[in-house]
Design a protein around this motif. Structure first.
Motif, PDB file in Angstrom:
ATOM      1  N   HIS A   1     -30.075  10.001  10.335  1.00  0.00           N
ATOM      2  CA  HIS A   1     -30.393  11.314   9.796  1.00  0.00           C
ATOM      3  C   HIS A   1     -29.703  11.436   8.447  1.00  0.00           C
ATOM      4  CE1 HIS A   1     -31.006  15.845  10.773  1.00  0.00           C
ATOM      5  NE2 HIS A   1     -31.523  15.487   9.617  1.00  0.00           N
ATOM      6  N   PRO A   2     -30.424  11.128   7.358  1.00  0.00           N
ATOM      7  CA  PRO A   2     -29.834  11.259   6.027  1.00  0.00           C
ATOM      8  C   PRO A   2     -29.655  12.730   5.668  1.00  0.00           C
ATOM      9  CG  PRO A   2     -31.779   9.833   6.019  1.00  0.00           C
ATOM     10  CD  PRO A   2     -31.784  10.575   7.303  1.00  0.00           C
ATOM     11  N   PRO A   3     -28.755  13.024   4.735  1.00  0.00           N
ATOM     12  CA  PRO A   3     -28.567  14.412   4.333  1.00  0.00           C
ATOM     13  C   PRO A   3     -29.844  15.002   3.736  1.00  0.00           C
ATOM     14  CG  PRO A   3     -27.126  12.919   3.091  1.00  0.00           C
ATOM     15  CD  PRO A   3     -27.859  12.108   4.066  1.00  0.00           C
ATOM     16  N   GLU A   4     -30.202  16.194   4.180  1.00  0.00           N
ATOM     17  CA  GLU A   4     -31.345  16.943   3.676  1.00  0.00           C
ATOM     18  C   GLU A   4     -32.680  16.246   3.922  1.00  0.00           C
ATOM     19  OE1 GLU A   4     -30.589  17.943  -0.376  1.00  0.00           O
ATOM     20  OE2 GLU A   4     -28.718  18.981   0.079  1.00  0.00           O
ATOM     21  N   LYS A   5     -32.716  15.354   4.916  1.00  0.00           N
ATOM     22  CA  LYS A   5     -33.966  14.680   5.270  1.00  0.00           C
ATOM     23  C   LYS A   5     -34.168  14.742   6.775  1.00  0.00           C
ATOM     24  CE  LYS A   5     -34.054  11.383   1.420  1.00  0.00           C
ATOM     25  NZ  LYS A   5     -34.118   9.942   1.045  1.00  0.00           N
ATOM     26  N   GLU A   6     -35.344  14.318   7.220  1.00  0.00           N
ATOM     27  CA  GLU A   6     -35.630  14.276   8.644  1.00  0.00           C
ATOM     28  C   GLU A   6     -34.978  13.055   9.288  1.00  0.00           C
ATOM     29  OE1 GLU A   6     -37.529  17.727   8.626  1.00  0.00           O
ATOM     30  OE2 GLU A   6     -37.594  16.479  10.435  1.00  0.00           O
ATOM     31  N   ARG A   7     -34.682  13.183  10.579  1.00  0.00           N
ATOM     32  CA  ARG A   7     -34.183  12.027  11.316  1.00  0.00           C
ATOM     33  C   ARG A   7     -35.302  10.995  11.444  1.00  0.00           C
ATOM     34  NH1 ARG A   7     -31.832  13.459  16.986  1.00  0.00           N
ATOM     35  NH2 ARG A   7     -34.028  13.866  17.407  1.00  0.00           N
ATOM     36  N   GLU A   8     -34.954   9.729  11.360  1.00  0.00           N
ATOM     37  CA  GLU A   8     -35.958   8.666  11.422  1.00  0.00           C
ATOM     38  C   GLU A   8     -35.473   7.528  12.310  1.00  0.00           C
ATOM     39  OE1 GLU A   8     -36.504   6.772   7.601  1.00  0.00           O
ATOM     40  OE2 GLU A   8     -34.361   6.675   7.204  1.00  0.00           O
ATOM     41  N   ALA A   9     -36.430   6.900  12.973  1.00  0.00           N
ATOM     42  CA  ALA A   9     -36.148   5.691  13.741  1.00  0.00           C
ATOM     43  C   ALA A   9     -36.125   4.525  12.775  1.00  0.00           C
ATOM     44  CB  ALA A   9     -37.214   5.470  14.799  1.00  0.00           C
ATOM     45  N   ILE A  10     -35.131   3.664  12.878  1.00  0.00           N
ATOM     46  CA  ILE A  10     -35.048   2.535  11.961  1.00  0.00           C
ATOM     47  C   ILE A  10     -35.134   1.185  12.656  1.00  0.00           C
ATOM     48  CG2 ILE A  10     -33.834   3.765  10.139  1.00  0.00           C
ATOM     49  CD1 ILE A  10     -31.232   2.461  11.158  1.00  0.00           C
ATOM     50  N   ALA A  11     -34.769   1.110  13.927  1.00  0.00           N
ATOM     51  CA  ALA A  11     -34.831  -0.178  14.624  1.00  0.00           C
ATOM     52  C   ALA A  11     -34.923   0.055  16.124  1.00  0.00           C
ATOM     53  CB  ALA A  11     -33.601  -1.033  14.303  1.00  0.00           C
ATOM     54  N   ILE A  12     -35.829  -0.671  16.769  1.00  0.00           N
ATOM     55  CA  ILE A  12     -36.050  -0.551  18.203  1.00  0.00           C
ATOM     56  C   ILE A  12     -35.982  -1.946  18.818  1.00  0.00           C
ATOM     57  CG2 ILE A  12     -37.626   0.205  20.033  1.00  0.00           C
ATOM     58  CD1 ILE A  12     -36.779   2.515  18.328  1.00  0.00           C
ATOM     59  N   ILE A  13     -35.434  -2.039  20.036  1.00  0.00           N
ATOM     60  CA  ILE A  13     -35.409  -3.306  20.753  1.00  0.00           C
ATOM     61  C   ILE A  13     -35.795  -3.052  22.201  1.00  0.00           C
ATOM     62  CG2 ILE A  13     -32.919  -3.137  21.242  1.00  0.00           C
ATOM     63  CD1 ILE A  13     -32.838  -6.236  20.878  1.00  0.00           C
ATOM     64  N   ASP A  14     -36.728  -3.851  22.723  1.00  0.00           N
ATOM     65  CA  ASP A  14     -37.137  -3.651  24.109  1.00  0.00           C
ATOM     66  C   ASP A  14     -36.264  -4.483  25.045  1.00  0.00           C
ATOM     67  OD1 ASP A  14     -40.161  -5.666  23.666  1.00  0.00           O
ATOM     68  OD2 ASP A  14     -38.126  -6.291  24.177  1.00  0.00           O
ATOM     69  N   SER A  15     -36.562  -4.389  26.326  1.00  0.00           N
ATOM     70  CA  SER A  15     -35.715  -5.036  27.335  1.00  0.00           C
ATOM     71  C   SER A  15     -35.752  -6.562  27.231  1.00  0.00           C
ATOM     72  CB  SER A  15     -36.126  -4.596  28.736  1.00  0.00           C
ATOM     73  OG  SER A  15     -37.491  -4.912  28.965  1.00  0.00           O
TER      74      SER A  15
END
Length: 124
Positions: free
Chosen positions: A39-53
């Motif tokens: 969640h950068p300042p003054e911006k929306e929260r964003e997904a940056i990296a996902i890992i599955d099982s």
């Protein structure tokens, strides 16, 4: 119930590296889909990296080639290796677990468990 605790945040010079860790508790044998959001300042929260099982990964374009997500299921720990950091990487970083649909970075993404976050500040 899953508890997530992030560590490894801090300030780093542009071009530097940091590694975030997320210690998580699991009360079953289920291996969750996990990821890192920011969640950068003054911006929306964003997904940056996902890992599955199974270790399959997906990255946001903004971090692809610079950040690496990994998991150690025996140690119940999720990692985010961040290289070539930039000032625009400044944000609060959150560990997330039980993400659905797994692998999706934008749009309607459901997260059941969140850590409290750790601050990363990229200095120019």
């Amino acid at each position: 119930q899953v508890h997530l605790v992030e560590s490894g945040g801090g300030s780093v010079q542009s071009g530097g590296s940091l590694r975030l860790s997320c210690q998580h508790s699991e009360y079953s044998d289920r291996k969750y889909c996990m990821g890192w959001f920011r969640h950068p300042p003054e911006k929306e929260r964003e997904a940056i990296a996902i890992i599955d099982s199974d270790g399959g990964t997906n990255y946001a374009d903004s971090v692809k080639g610079r950040f690496t997500i990994s998991r150690d299921n025996t140690a119940n720990t999720l990692y985010l290796q961040m290289d070539s950091l930039k000032p625009e990487d400044t944000a609060m970083y959150y560990c997330a677990a039980d993400i659905a649909p797994c692998g999706k970075l934008t749009g309607d993404v459901k997260v059941d468990y969140w850590g409290k976050g750790t601050q990363i500040t990229g200095e120019s």
